[in-house]
Write a protein that holds these residues in place. Structure first.
Motif, PDB file in Angstrom:
ATOM      1  N   TYR A 123       1.023   5.718  -0.833  1.00  0.00           N
ATOM      2  CA  TYR A 123       0.382   6.993  -1.154  1.00  0.00           C
ATOM      3  C   TYR A 123       1.104   7.569  -2.358  1.00  0.00           C
ATOM      4  N   GLU A 166      -6.481  12.929  -3.572  1.00  0.00           N
ATOM      5  CA  GLU A 166      -5.632  12.050  -2.772  1.00  0.00           C
ATOM      6  C   GLU A 166      -5.640  10.655  -3.389  1.00  0.00           C
ATOM      7  N   VAL A 171      -4.296   6.531  -3.349  1.00  0.00           N
ATOM      8  CA  VAL A 171      -3.739   5.357  -2.688  1.00  0.00           C
ATOM      9  C   VAL A 171      -3.533   4.290  -3.753  1.00  0.00           C
ATOM     10  N   VAL A 226       0.858  -1.180   0.000  1.00  0.00           N
ATOM     11  CA  VAL A 226       0.000   0.000   0.000  1.00  0.00           C
ATOM     12  C   VAL A 226       0.898   1.236   0.000  1.00  0.00           C
TER      13      VAL A 226
END
Length: 108
Positions: A42, A98, A100, A40
């Motif tokens: 960002y 944003e 991910v 995972v």
């Protein structure tokens, strides 16, 4: 939410946060390419395509990746597929919000 939406294994995952901008970025990507757990990350909108291009280089075009943006907001989007497909999708659009990224772990 991005991990669950990806459909990738959730029993073992590693959260890496943001990748280094310059120094150590390629080293980090080489290490992550061999990771068997779900990854995972960002990412910022203006670096998304560059990161997908680097995933193509280090992970290969067939590795599965899921990109989620604006989770829990009005313009929420999740696109999942092979790195090459996801790269082609996001090269065609102006991405905001944003982000991910969830990357399927390397298969044994």
């Amino acid at each position: 939410p991005a991990l669950v939406k990806s459909g990738f294994p959730t029993d073992r995952f590693v959260f890496e946060g943001f990748l280094p901008h310059k120094k150590g970025r390629q080293t980090t990507l080489k290490q992550l390419a061999t990771e068997e757990r779900t990854i995972v990350l960002y990412e910022s909108p203006h670096r998304l395509v560059k990161t997908l291009e680097q995933l193509l280089e280090f992970f290969g075009g067939d590795r599965l990746v899921s990109v989620s943006r604006e989770l829990t907001k009005m313009h929420e989007e999740t696109f999942t597929g092979a790195v090459s497909e996801v790269l082609a999708h996001f090269q065609k659009k102006d991405v905001k919000g944003e982000i991910v990224m969830v990357i399927h772990g390397k298969k044994e």
